[in-house]
Design an enzyme around this catalytic site. Structure first.
Site, short mmCIF file in Angstrom:
data_model
loop_
_atom_site.label_atom_id
_atom_site.label_comp_id
_atom_site.label_asym_id
_atom_site.label_seq_id
_atom_site.Cartn_x
_atom_site.Cartn_y
_atom_site.Cartn_z
N THR A 20 -2.10 -4.74 2.68
CA THR A 20 -3.05 -5.31 1.73
C THR A 20 -3.05 -6.83 1.79
OG1 THR A 20 -2.92 -3.44 0.24
CG2 THR A 20 -3.54 -5.53 -0.75
N SER A 66 0.06 0.29 6.07
CA SER A 66 1.44 0.74 6.31
C SER A 66 1.66 2.23 6.03
CB SER A 66 2.43 -0.11 5.52
OG SER A 66 2.52 0.29 4.17
N THR A 99 2.58 -2.66 1.24
CA THR A 99 3.60 -2.29 0.25
C THR A 99 4.01 -0.81 0.34
OG1 THR A 99 1.91 -1.73 -1.41
CG2 THR A 99 2.77 -3.99 -1.42
N ASP A 100 3.12 0.03 0.92
CA ASP A 100 3.33 1.47 0.75
C ASP A 100 4.56 2.03 1.46
OD1 ASP A 100 1.29 1.74 -1.05
OD2 ASP A 100 -0.21 2.37 0.41
C1 SIN Z 1 -0.45 -0.82 2.90
O1 SIN Z 1 0.65 -0.39 2.55
O2 SIN Z 1 -0.67 -1.23 4.06
C2 SIN Z 1 -1.61 -0.80 1.96
C3 SIN Z 1 -1.20 -0.96 0.54
C4 SIN Z 1 -0.56 -2.27 0.22
O3 SIN Z 1 -0.20 -3.08 1.06
O4 SIN Z 1 -0.40 -2.51 -1.00
#
Ligand code: SIN
Length: 329
Positions: A20, A66, A99-100
């Site tokens: 993100t 991710s 974050t995922d």
């Molecule tokens: C990801 O994990 O690539 C998408 C979600 C995020 O980064 O919050």
């Protein structure tokens, strides 16, 4: 403790992997309808000045959401970290990441590299196109940690909080302060570019796990398959039995390990447990990890299945995978 920047440090390397933080939405007001992994890492550093005495270097290692992270990218990332950390004038490495699965990548890198310099993963909950993106401040904070002379090991920096790779978990779907460290608590905080440390950095171990770094593409493709199954009300052993049948039929990539996402102190529904014991008898490595977000499994004398202590199911899966690779050769 307030940790100071070392005067002799010269480069901080920022490796981009997507997420993100590199996401783009059609409008600045949209913080959820974006596509992750669109903006290059060099552009993410656009408005960020290097702290005095530091030069920032960028490298795009991957560009993905991710949720789609895989072993190949992990190995590539570990290799690039090892390369840069071996350069005498590199203070540390920052990785921009979604974050995922950030906690999985952080745990993997700590397990494989256990570096004596800092590797700092950072992220954002809002895309780069947001009216008020959180990524730039997170990157600045991560650079501050990567440039800290006493820092070592793999950490995650988000919303001003420094988490150890061993303890960090994503705990919120939307809030910018989306991570927590459970019982262990954070390693520290970043406040206006200064690191205020509360406890030890993650441990470092000379040499790390060179076997992973040296694996060729064929070996990576054959990394042991470790599945996660959750114990819950009404659970059954049906999926375990299907996986065992597939294994017995000689499939190309059979299940070699099984993590049970167990209830409470590592308890498992009796039907799933019976099937897991059958799997263990058939040669599958089985590990119980608690579904609880805090605490560790305390062993009991009558345990028939090993437990993963304080590791979450996703981290236990990585630990088991690395254990199986270690045994393979
Ligand atoms: C990801 O994990 O690539 C998408 C979600 C995020 O980064 O919050």
């Amino acid at each position: 403790m307030v940790d100071s920047l070392s005067s002799s440090l010269r480069r901080v390397v920022v490796l981009g992997t997507g997420g993100t933080i590199a996401g783009r939405a059609a409008s600045g007001g949209d913080n959820i309808g974006y596509t992750a992994g669109q903006v290059g890492v060099a552009d993410l550093l656009g408005g960020i000045d290097a702290p005095e005495g530091l030069v920032l270097v960028t490298e795009q290692v991957a560009q993905l959401d991710s949720k789609d992270m895989d072993f190949g990218v992990w190995v590539q990332l570990a290799r690039r970290c090892a390369f840069w950390l071996a350069e005498a004038d590199v203070a540390g490495v920052v990785i921009t990441h979604g974050t995922d699965t950030l906690e999985e990548t952080a745990f993997f890198l700590q397990a494989v590299l256990a570096p004596d310099k800092p590797v700092v993963l950072t992220c954002a909950m809002r895309p780069a196109t947001s009216l008020s993106p959180d990524g730039p401040q997170n990157v600045r904070d991560a650079i501050a940690v990567a440039a800290t002379s006493s820092a070592q090991g793999v950490t995650v920096v988000c919303a001003g909080v420094i988490h150890s790779a061993m303890d960090v978990q994503k705990v919120h779907t939307y809030r910018q302060d989306a991570f927590a460290s459970g019982d262990a608590g954070p390693v520290g905080y970043v406040e206006e570019g200064a690191v205020r440390r509360l406890r030890d950095w993650p441990r470092s171990q000379a040499g790390g796990n060179s076997r992973i770094l040296e694996a060729d593409e064929k070996a990576i493709a054959l990394w042991p398959r470790v599945e996660i199954l959750t114990s819950h009300a009404g659970a059954s052993g049906a999926l375990v039995d299907l996986l065992l049948q597939e294994r017995a039929a000689g499939c190309a990539d059979p299940m070699r390990g099984l993590v049970l996402a167990a209830t409470g102190n590592g308890t498992v529904h009796h039907a799933l447990e019976a099937a897991a014991l059958r799997a263990q008898d058939a040669g599958v490595a089985v590990l119980r990890a608690t579904r609880c977000t805090s605490g560790r499994i305390l062993p009991r004398p009558d345990d028939k299945l090993r437990n993963a202590g304080a590791l979450t199911p996703v981290k236990a899966r990585i630990a088991l995978m690395l254990e199986l690779i270690g045994k393979a050769g």
